[in-house]
Design an enzyme around this catalytic site. Structure first.
Site, short mmCIF file in Angstrom:
data_model
loop_
_atom_site.label_atom_id
_atom_site.label_comp_id
_atom_site.label_asym_id
_atom_site.label_seq_id
_atom_site.Cartn_x
_atom_site.Cartn_y
_atom_site.Cartn_z
N ASP A 50 39.10 33.34 27.06
CA ASP A 50 38.43 33.77 28.29
C ASP A 50 37.24 32.87 28.61
O ASP A 50 36.17 33.34 28.99
CB ASP A 50 37.98 35.23 28.18
CG ASP A 50 37.63 35.85 29.53
OD1 ASP A 50 38.02 35.27 30.56
OD2 ASP A 50 36.98 36.90 29.55
N HIS A 88 31.87 42.97 23.76
CA HIS A 88 32.94 42.57 22.85
C HIS A 88 32.65 41.22 22.18
O HIS A 88 31.74 40.50 22.57
CB HIS A 88 34.26 42.44 23.63
CG HIS A 88 34.14 41.57 24.85
ND1 HIS A 88 33.93 42.09 26.11
CD2 HIS A 88 34.12 40.23 25.01
CE1 HIS A 88 33.83 41.10 26.98
NE2 HIS A 88 33.93 39.96 26.33
N LEU A 192 23.57 40.69 31.72
CA LEU A 192 24.25 41.66 30.86
C LEU A 192 25.71 41.73 31.27
O LEU A 192 26.09 42.47 32.17
CB LEU A 192 23.57 43.03 30.99
CG LEU A 192 22.08 43.07 30.65
CD1 LEU A 192 21.54 44.48 30.85
CD2 LEU A 192 21.83 42.59 29.23
N ASP A 193 26.52 40.94 30.59
CA ASP A 193 27.93 40.83 30.95
C ASP A 193 28.69 42.09 30.58
O ASP A 193 28.65 42.55 29.44
CB ASP A 193 28.56 39.62 30.23
CG ASP A 193 30.05 39.49 30.50
OD1 ASP A 193 30.41 39.21 31.65
OD2 ASP A 193 30.83 39.73 29.56
N GLU A 233 25.45 42.95 35.41
CA GLU A 233 26.67 42.44 36.05
C GLU A 233 27.71 43.54 36.05
O GLU A 233 28.33 43.83 35.03
CB GLU A 233 27.19 41.20 35.30
CG GLU A 233 28.38 40.53 35.95
CD GLU A 233 29.72 40.94 35.35
OE1 GLU A 233 30.76 40.68 36.00
OE2 GLU A 233 29.74 41.51 34.25
N TYR A 342 40.38 43.95 40.74
CA TYR A 342 39.43 44.11 41.83
C TYR A 342 38.95 42.79 42.41
O TYR A 342 37.96 42.74 43.11
CB TYR A 342 38.21 44.91 41.35
CG TYR A 342 37.57 44.40 40.07
CD1 TYR A 342 36.78 43.25 40.08
CD2 TYR A 342 37.77 45.05 38.86
CE1 TYR A 342 36.20 42.77 38.93
CE2 TYR A 342 37.18 44.57 37.70
CZ TYR A 342 36.39 43.43 37.74
OH TYR A 342 35.81 42.96 36.59
#
Length: 493
Positions: A50, A88, A192-193, A233, A342
């Site tokens: 990712d 994560h 802040l992901d 975020e 989304y």
């Protein structure tokens, strides 16, 4: 955080470079354009499943980019924003591999969330139906431990991204360790992901619940105590963003990008002006990011009405697909892996059909809207969709994540639309009025955005029916008028 335009970029993709090379680009090709830079994940490794958002070691800079001293060197000159990936870490991490080898005897067992740890009495069909996940499929992945037993780990995003248990001592120690690394390396802004997914509670959606707000608040206070500002975020219903803004330092204005597209497509600015009248003022504005163009942020969610109706959302999405000649359709939803429910994957420039006037109008509104603007590296350079990269990786969001050389930057900086955009960036950075009071007027699809401070005043007027836009600046008793179409023509000559 300086009230100047900021750059968003991957370290290795903007100039196929490292941290030292990025600083060089900021000081040469991009000289005087940006007050700060959001360094997208530069942790080990940058090329996971990712694009760095699945770190094996969140506290280590990928050696191919440099080290923390190189981060600090950029921080000596620019504001630095970095991602605190709170939800994560990679399944390839030392900690998770130890869990697979030793099971509950591992000192890291409590670092990760399992289905059992959240639902000790089992997950009912009713509870499962309530869980919100941003991507299709189950939010759990079954892993086999060394002793032959199996455990279901919570994986909100992909099977390679194992969710952290932020309530345990191991989870808290992990996040504190990263925060201290940031603090020592002059990172002063923390994104802040995926913070909205960090707290899981039976009987809830496990997304932006009351306990999520409390967690974000606690984390923000910890960062503030170290002199850092936090940016939440979260892609969600627009009222959620308004709620969040009351509890954190800053939030993204994710509703602005789709609303601007809608206004330009439909020649109707009513939804946009309504949003700007109620939008949080402590926000960071974007049109494009490393992710896709958010749709949920402007649309209805469940029984909650959106800023746009379902029909308007459908028209918006179809218009993007049409303007991009179907390229965005190839990168969105079931057509590509790593999908989001989304978002539409497309460069903002291609979403507007590479229409230079529309693009400059969109950027002008972004720069005049309340908040601190960030510009993604492909948006700065008016890059088209990276179809070759998309076809090679089959990862939808790679359509807007190209690998560029310094020569690519130099060439793109000569485009008339990019020259005009850079002039708008300079205006946004230098006009004193942007540190003053904001006001707005909208009538007959003519939107007027004004900033005033003492004898400094800047006004953007956009007629969405005719696509005519102009900027009027009054400063030190000097008046300047800039017509957006003429600005483009000047740089095309």
């Amino acid at each position: 955080m300086k009230n100047n335009v900021q750059l968003i970029t991957y370290v290795d993709r903007i100039a196929h470079s490292d941290l030292k090379g990025l600083k060089q680009v900021l000081n040469t090709e991009l000289h005087d354009l940006f007050g700060g830079v959001h360094l997208l994940p530069f942790y080990y490794p940058i090329d996971g499943s990712d694009a760095g958002f699945d770190p094996i070691d969140h506290s280590k800079v990928d050696a191919r980019l440099g080290d923390w001293n190189d981060v600090k060197a950029i921080g000596e000159q620019y504001d630095i924003m970095a991602d605190l990936i709170v939800n994560h870490m990679s399944a390839e991490s030392t900690e998770f591999k130890d869990v697979l080898a030793k099971g509950k005897q591992s000192p890291y067992w409590d670092l990760f969330l399992t289905k059992e740890s959240v639902f000790p009495n089992g997950l009912s069909a009713e509870d499962q139906a309530k869980i919100y996940r941003p991507r299709p499929g189950s939010c759990f992945t079954t892993y086999q431990l060394a002793d032959g037993t199996e455990a279901e780990f919570w994986t909100t995003f992909t099977s390679n991204q194992i969710d952290i248990n932020v309530h345990t001592e191991a989870g808290k120690a992990h996040l504190n360790n990263v925060l201290m690394r940031f603090h020592e390396s002059k990172v002063n802004l923390i994104r802040l992901d995926a913070a909205g997914y960090a707290i899981k509670k039976p009987g809830t959606s496990c997304f932006m619940i009351d306990e999520s707000f409390a967690f974000v608040d606690e984390l923000a206070k910890k960062a503030n105590s170290l002199g850092m500002t936090t940016l939440a975020e979260i892609h969600s219903h627009y009222m959620t963003q308004i709620d969040i803004a009351k509890r954190v330092d800053m939030v993204y204005d994710f509703a602005l990008p789709p609303l601007l597209l809608h206004s330009l497509f439909s020649h109707d600015s009513s939804a946009l002006s309504h949003w700007l009248s109620i939008a949080p003022r402590n926000c960071v504005t974007v049109l494009d990011t490393h992710d896709g163009i958010g749709i949920i942020d402007a649309g209805p969610v469940g029984n909650k009405a959106g800023l746009l109706t379902p029909a308007e959302i459908d028209n918006l999405v179809n218009s993007i697909h049409r303007n991009s000649n179907g390229e965005s359709l190839q990168a969105t939803g079931a057509a590509a892996s790593n999908v989001d429910l989304y978002q539409v994957n497309c460069t903002y420039y291609d979403a507007l059909g590479q229409n230079d006037i529309d693009y400059l109008i969109a950027r002008s509104v972004q720069f005049f809207a309340p908040g601190i603007p960030q510009v993604y590296y492909t948006g700065l350079l008016a890059e088209p969709n990276a179809m070759e990269l998309l076809n090679n990786t089959k990862v939808g969001r790679d359509i807007n994540r190209p690998y560029l050389q310094v020569s690519d930057i130099q060439q793109s900086m000569q485009k008339p639309v990019v020259k005009a955009l850079c002039e708008l960036i300079t205006l946004r950075n230098t006009i004193k009025a942007f540190n003053g009071e904001f006001s707005m007027h909208n009538q007959d699809n003519q939107l007027e955005l004004t900033w005033s401070l003492n004898d400094s005043k800047a006004t953007l007027t956009v007629d969405f029916a005719t696509k005519q836009a102009r900027i009027n600046i009054v400063e030190a008793q000097q008046t300047t008028d800039i017509v957006i179409a003429d600005l483009l023509k000047k740089h095309s000559a």
